[in-house]
Design an enzyme around this catalytic site. Structure first.
Site, PDB file in Angstrom:
ATOM      1  N   SER A   1      49.608  44.140  36.068  1.00 45.63           N
ATOM      2  CA  SER A   1      50.569  43.254  36.713  1.00 45.63           C
ATOM      3  C   SER A   1      51.666  43.983  37.470  1.00 45.63           C
ATOM      4  O   SER A   1      51.951  45.153  37.236  1.00 45.63           O
ATOM      5  CB  SER A   1      51.197  42.392  35.623  1.00 45.63           C
ATOM      6  OG  SER A   1      52.425  41.862  36.047  1.00 45.63           O
TER       7      SER A   1
ATOM      8  N   ASP B   1      53.458  28.443  39.534  1.00 44.02           N
ATOM      9  CA  ASP B   1      52.072  28.432  39.064  1.00 44.02           C
ATOM     10  C   ASP B   1      51.874  29.027  37.668  1.00 44.02           C
ATOM     11  O   ASP B   1      51.037  28.576  36.901  1.00 44.02           O
ATOM     12  CB  ASP B   1      51.159  29.167  40.069  1.00 44.02           C
ATOM     13  CG  ASP B   1      51.677  30.562  40.417  1.00 44.02           C
ATOM     14  OD1 ASP B   1      52.702  30.978  39.845  1.00 44.02           O
ATOM     15  OD2 ASP B   1      51.065  31.226  41.272  1.00 44.02           O
ATOM     16  N   HIS B   2      52.686  30.027  37.311  1.00 43.62           N
ATOM     17  CA  HIS B   2      52.414  30.761  36.070  1.00 43.62           C
ATOM     18  C   HIS B   2      52.914  30.048  34.812  1.00 43.62           C
ATOM     19  O   HIS B   2      52.474  30.373  33.716  1.00 43.62           O
ATOM     20  CB  HIS B   2      53.064  32.145  36.117  1.00 43.62           C
ATOM     21  CG  HIS B   2      52.282  33.146  36.915  1.00 43.62           C
ATOM     22  ND1 HIS B   2      52.030  33.005  38.258  1.00 43.62           N
ATOM     23  CD2 HIS B   2      51.698  34.321  36.553  1.00 43.62           C
ATOM     24  CE1 HIS B   2      51.328  34.042  38.688  1.00 43.62           C
ATOM     25  NE2 HIS B   2      51.114  34.851  37.674  1.00 43.62           N
TER      26      HIS B   2
ATOM     27  N   ASP C   1      53.390  39.924  42.948  1.00 45.13           N
ATOM     28  CA  ASP C   1      52.254  39.664  42.067  1.00 45.13           C
ATOM     29  C   ASP C   1      51.165  40.633  42.482  1.00 45.13           C
ATOM     30  O   ASP C   1      50.941  40.844  43.676  1.00 45.13           O
ATOM     31  CB  ASP C   1      51.758  38.222  42.218  1.00 45.13           C
ATOM     32  CG  ASP C   1      50.748  37.901  41.140  1.00 45.13           C
ATOM     33  OD1 ASP C   1      51.121  37.271  40.129  1.00 45.13           O
ATOM     34  OD2 ASP C   1      49.572  38.300  41.305  1.00 45.13           O
TER      35      ASP C   1
ATOM     36  N   ARG D   1      41.025  39.559  35.479  1.00 39.85           N
ATOM     37  CA  ARG D   1      41.387  40.501  34.415  1.00 39.85           C
ATOM     38  C   ARG D   1      40.817  40.048  33.086  1.00 39.85           C
ATOM     39  O   ARG D   1      40.709  38.854  32.829  1.00 39.85           O
ATOM     40  CB  ARG D   1      42.912  40.571  34.263  1.00 39.85           C
ATOM     41  CG  ARG D   1      43.529  41.215  35.442  1.00 39.85           C
ATOM     42  CD  ARG D   1      44.898  41.807  35.146  1.00 39.85           C
ATOM     43  NE  ARG D   1      45.205  42.587  36.309  1.00 39.85           N
ATOM     44  CZ  ARG D   1      46.293  42.450  37.042  1.00 39.85           C
ATOM     45  NH1 ARG D   1      47.248  41.609  36.678  1.00 39.85           N
ATOM     46  NH2 ARG D   1      46.463  43.181  38.110  1.00 39.85           N
TER      47      ARG D   1
ATOM     48  N   ARG E   1      54.711  42.834  37.202  1.00 35.37           N
ATOM     49  CA  ARG E   1      55.934  42.392  36.528  1.00 35.37           C
ATOM     50  C   ARG E   1      56.899  43.557  36.296  1.00 35.37           C
ATOM     51  O   ARG E   1      56.588  44.515  35.606  1.00 35.37           O
ATOM     52  CB  ARG E   1      55.586  41.669  35.206  1.00 35.37           C
ATOM     53  CG  ARG E   1      54.859  42.504  34.198  1.00 35.37           C
ATOM     54  CD  ARG E   1      54.321  41.641  33.039  1.00 35.37           C
ATOM     55  NE  ARG E   1      53.153  40.888  33.471  1.00 35.37           N
ATOM     56  CZ  ARG E   1      52.072  40.664  32.711  1.00 35.37           C
ATOM     57  NH1 ARG E   1      52.020  41.078  31.461  1.00 35.37           N
ATOM     58  NH2 ARG E   1      51.054  39.988  33.181  1.00 35.37           N
TER      59      ARG E   1
HETATM   60  C1  MIC Z   1      48.720  38.768  36.334  1.00 36.68           C
HETATM   61  O1  MIC Z   1      47.690  38.382  36.860  1.00 36.68           O
HETATM   62  O2  MIC Z   1      48.762  39.651  35.478  1.00 36.68           O
HETATM   63  C2  MIC Z   1      50.031  38.135  36.767  1.00 36.68           C
HETATM   64  C3  MIC Z   1      50.538  37.350  35.660  1.00 36.68           C
HETATM   65  O3  MIC Z   1      49.797  37.292  37.862  1.00 36.68           O
HETATM   66  C4  MIC Z   1      50.984  39.259  37.160  1.00 36.68           C
HETATM   67  C5  MIC Z   1      52.332  38.806  37.528  1.00 36.68           C
HETATM   68  C6  MIC Z   1      53.215  38.524  36.351  1.00 36.68           C
HETATM   69  O4  MIC Z   1      53.126  39.197  35.342  1.00 36.68           O
HETATM   70  O5  MIC Z   1      54.057  37.647  36.498  1.00 36.68           O
HETATM   71  C7  MIC Z   1      50.491  40.135  38.299  1.00 36.68           C
HETATM   72  O6  MIC Z   1      49.313  40.238  38.494  1.00 36.68           O
HETATM   73  O7  MIC Z   1      51.299  40.800  38.969  1.00 36.68           O
HETATM   74 FE1  SF4 Z   2      47.665  33.663  38.166  1.00 32.66          FE
HETATM   75 FE2  SF4 Z   2      47.609  36.345  38.130  1.00 32.66          FE
HETATM   76 FE3  SF4 Z   2      45.661  34.885  36.995  1.00 32.66          FE
HETATM   77 FE4  SF4 Z   2      45.866  34.920  39.577  1.00 32.66          FE
HETATM   78  S1  SF4 Z   2      45.425  36.671  38.294  1.00 32.66           S
HETATM   79  S2  SF4 Z   2      45.527  33.092  38.322  1.00 32.66           S
HETATM   80  S3  SF4 Z   2      48.075  35.006  39.906  1.00 32.66           S
HETATM   81  S4  SF4 Z   2      47.814  34.994  36.378  1.00 32.66           S
END
Ligand code: MIC
Ligand code: SF4
Length: 754
Positions: free
Chosen positions: A642, A94-95, A159, A447, A644
């Site tokens: 995140s 998805d990302h 995630d 976010r 990550r």
């Molecule tokens: C996000 O919403 O910040 C992400 C991208 O989904 C991250 C995961 C990532 O950095 O791959 C998260 O929320 O953990």
């Molecule tokens: Fe994707 Fe994270 Fe955004 Fe949800 S919050 S849509 S999992 S990047």
């Protein structure tokens, strides 16, 4: 059927006995979180765990991973000597899909540009028995809600928005990849027993208000760190009054207040959602044990006795909220927002409005938003700002297309993006005249950190419900309040928008031609997983080296970061997502967004060997080449956002030895520990001010490193003076072993080799 019904049956068969035993042991009525947590212990206990203090070993039922974190998780899993995952696990693509033109073309481009990574994830899933959701299938949390989440279950996911599954009554927790490796390897997964925050909801929402507004308000009350180390449990008649997907939205955004996860009790709304998503059998099983899927009655009667903190919200009075910019806890009720926009000089004109994402793309969200788009058509209004729709899954997309809702959006000029993260994570090729122009966007995402959506510091991003986002898109103006204000239509008439209306669930059920699932091979032993040694995007992992057995002397100060330092600042997403499987390449983004306290600039730090200012990653590589370790100093809630683990692995890889901050966000602190890094906090927060730009730093006390015992930091300043102060840590025995071994994975590997 993609879900594992036998596993669910097992969980429910054991639940009544486990709940009863826990109630006896604690000698009191139980909250829902306690029921689920104690029912998922790795080994039974005869003594209660202390909330906020005791480390507990859990046995979650499932693991979910998304493509940007799964690569590192699975590269680590490959090195553990297992043939198959120990619990049902899934990977979701998805990302990595960039939003540029629209769904079909963008998806095709992604499949082409990410081929190597998708092939890796698909083959490694096949090999180890992991379910694989192809690009286009949807966003991890939506797909999990539609297929896997079940009341009373426990899962972890790589995630931070994994808690979305709390909308179906599941304890679902966001973790780093190394934690996922524990569970997939059949080992216990460790977490500090969470504290409990109770949110009592009374009354019932109506009109413009929706579930998103509950969490936007809660974020304003608790702030981005208020939920740290806690499970937020929602209860009261208000909680049972709205949809399971609305509950999911609230649990999803619990990540924005740092909560471990959020949770709702099993009710008829959840049963309805299970049924409409093809899980009538799960609903029937849950009904049989339903009293164990809700808190005990006494808890409702006197919540302050059972939760560490209780907040009450009256839904009858709840207004829609808009939060932002730059942080999700800056909460404005819509009645005060216009004034805030004016007073702060935020750009009033709305450039882009974006709905959907993992947070808000339920049928309810989409149908209510479409009802507003339809009003725009009927009342001769234009959509003044750009408008995009990101469906959370192919099942949602197919269904809303079938039901004509996409057509409505199309008529007002809405652009449907792929079922993927896209603009939510900087995967957005935004068309803008001048990237330096101060501009506003509003999303129904979760976010809104600086640069997150489009990479531009000039963009002011706000978050709100999809209904409010749509209304503001029609007005094209942030100061518009749809509850009170009129708009001028094409005929010059003044019109008002009526309250949005929609359906909680699709009247004709969900449908999709191909939901995008690929089952793993029965026997994966013959499957080859290929990682090219010359790949730019994938790199096999080499173990980190063990601790040298001495105190750490003469470390360089790499950066003293000031203010907000989220994982987006530490390891930026957007264009860097493509290196998520290649530790050395992604390390070139290390801390490039962090603000240097000495010059207020990002990615500009003093190299104390040369005296020159340079980029953070290059400076660290230079220290490493000269045999120096380094320290990163940070402010409050360091590593917020995140899951990550790259944000922990990059400094580890480049030779940083310790991260010393005022406070940590939970997932990031654990990620540091897992990778064998020292994560320390100032015992006295004012000591942050003692750190000077040219300091060298010692960390003493490591030879007697023990739980609960402070370490000592000595600063050697350029003028020859020194400062010494104590620092705290939260390492337990096991985590100290990880530090000594050079990382948790080294411990697993050593045990597997025995
Ligand atoms: C996000 O919403 O910040 C992400 C991208 O989904 C991250 C995961 C990532 O950095 O791959 C998260 O929320 O953990
Ligand atoms: Fe994707 Fe994270 Fe955004 Fe949800 S919050 S849509 S999992 S990047």
């Amino acid at each position: 059927m993609v879900f594992d019904i036998d596993m669910i049956k097992k969980v429910y068969a054991a639940l009544p006995g486990k709940v009863e035993a826990t109630r006896k042991m604690l000698g009191r009525p139980l909250t829902l979180a306690e029921k689920i947590l104690y029912a998922h212990l790795y080994a039974p206990t005869t003594t209660p765990y202390e909330r906020g203090k005791s480390y507990v070993e859990f046995a979650p039922d499932r693991v979910a991973m998304q493509d940007a974190t799964a690569q590192m998780a699975l590269l680590q899993f490959m090195t553990c000597g297992r043939d198959k995952v120990a619990v049902p696990s899934t990977v979701h693509c998805d990302h990595l899909i960039q939003a540029k033109v629209g769904a079909t073309q963008d998806l095709a481009t992604a499949i082409d540009t990410n081929k190597e990574v998708y092939d890796f994830l698909s083959s490694i899933s096949d090999k180890y028995g992991i379910g694989f959701w192809k690009p286009g299938a949807g966003i991890i949390h939506q797909v999990v809600l539609e297929n896997y989440a079940f009341p009373g279950g426990m899962m972890i996911g790589t995630d931070s928005h994994t808690p979305n599954a709390g909308g179906l009554g599941m304890v679902a927790i966001g973790v780093g990849g190394a934690d996922a490796v524990d569970v997939m390897a059949g080992l216990p997964w460790e977490l500090k027993m969470p504290k409990l925050i109770g949110v009592k909801l009374t009354g019932k929402m109506s009109g413009w208000t929706s579930a998103k507004d509950i969490i936007l308000k809660v974020a304003g009350i608790l702030t981005v760190k208020g939920g740290t180390g806690a499970i937020v449990e929602y209860f009261g008649e208000g909680a049972d009054s709205f949809s399971a997907t609305g509950k999911g939205t609230i649990c999803n955004m619990g990540a924005e207040i740092g909560a471990t996860c959020s949770l709702f009790a099993y009710d008829t709304k959840m049963a309805d959602y299970l049924k409409v998503t093809g899980r009538t059998e799960v609903a029937a099983l849950a009904d049989e044990v339903k009293e164990h899927l809700r808190p005990d009655a006494e808890v409702y009667a006197d919540p302050t006795k059972y939760y560490d903190q209780v907040i009450e919200i009256n839904l009858d009075e709840l207004e829609p909220y808009v939060n932002g910019p730059f942080t999700p806890d800056l909460a404005w009720p819509i009645s005060k927002f216009a004034q805030a926009v004016k007073e702060n000089n935020w750009p009033e004109k709305l450039d882009v409005a974006l709905i959907g994402s993992c947070t808000n793309s339920s049928y309810e969200d989409i149908s209510r938003s479409a009802s507003l788009a339809q009003q725009a058509i009927d009342k001769q209004l234009d959509m003044k700002s750009e408008y995009t729709i990101t469906p959370g899954s192919e099942v949602v997309r197919y269904t809303i297309e079938r039901d004509g809702l996409l057509n409505t959006f199309d008529q007002v000029g809405g652009v449907v993006l792929a079922n993927a993260c896209g603009p939510c994570i900087g995967q957005w090729a935004r068309h803008i005249d001048d990237p330096n122009r101060k501009n506003s966007i509003i999303t129904s995402f979760n976010r809104n950190f600086a640069k997150r959506n489009d990479g531009y510091a000039s963009t002011h991003a706000f978050v709100a419900s999809p209904e409010i986002v749509t209304a503001l898109a029609i007005a094209g103006d942030l100061t518009f309040n749809p509850l009170t204000d009129k708009l001028k239509n094409k005929n010059g008439e003044e019109v008002m928008l009526d309250e949005p209306v929609g359906y909680e669930l699709p009247p004709n059920g969900f449908e999709a031609e191909d939901a995008g699932y690929q089952a793993p091979a029965e026997d994966g032993s013959g499957v080859q997983v290929i990682v090219s040694p010359t790949s730019e995007r994938l790199q096999l992992l080499a173990p980190f080296s063990a601790w040298e057995g001495t105190d750490l002397k003469g470390l360089k100060l790499l950066i003293k970061a000031n203010g907000k330092c989220t994982t987006d600042h530490i390891s930026m997403a957007g264009p860097w997502l493509k290196y998520r499987g290649h530790l050395d390449n992604i390390s070139n983004n290390m801390l490039i967004g962090a603000i240097n306290a000495f010059n207020d600039k990002s990615d500009t730090v003093k190299n104390s060997i040369t005296g020159e200012y340079g980029a953070v990653p290059a400076t660290m590589r230079d220290y490493k080449a000269h045999g120096f370790g380094a320290v990163v100093v940070g402010d409050e809630n360091y590593g917020e956002g995140s899951s990550r683990e790259h944000a922990a692995m990059e400094p580890r890889h480049l030779g940083v030895r310790a991260i010393l901050v005022k406070s940590f966000a939970r997932i990031h602190e654990t990620n540091l520990k897992k990778q064998g890094m020292l994560g320390l906090t100032f015992a006295n927060k004012e000591d942050y001010d003692l750190i000077q730009e040219d300091d060298t730093i010692d960390i003493d006390g490591l030879t007697t490193f023990a739980p609960g015992k402070q370490l000592t930091v000595v600063l050697h300043h350029k003028d020859g003076s020194t400062n010494e102060f104590p620092v705290n840590h939260t390492y337990n025995e096991q985590q100290i072993e990880w530090f000594k071994a050079g990382g948790a994975l080294n411990v697993i590997r050593a045990e597997a080799a025995k």
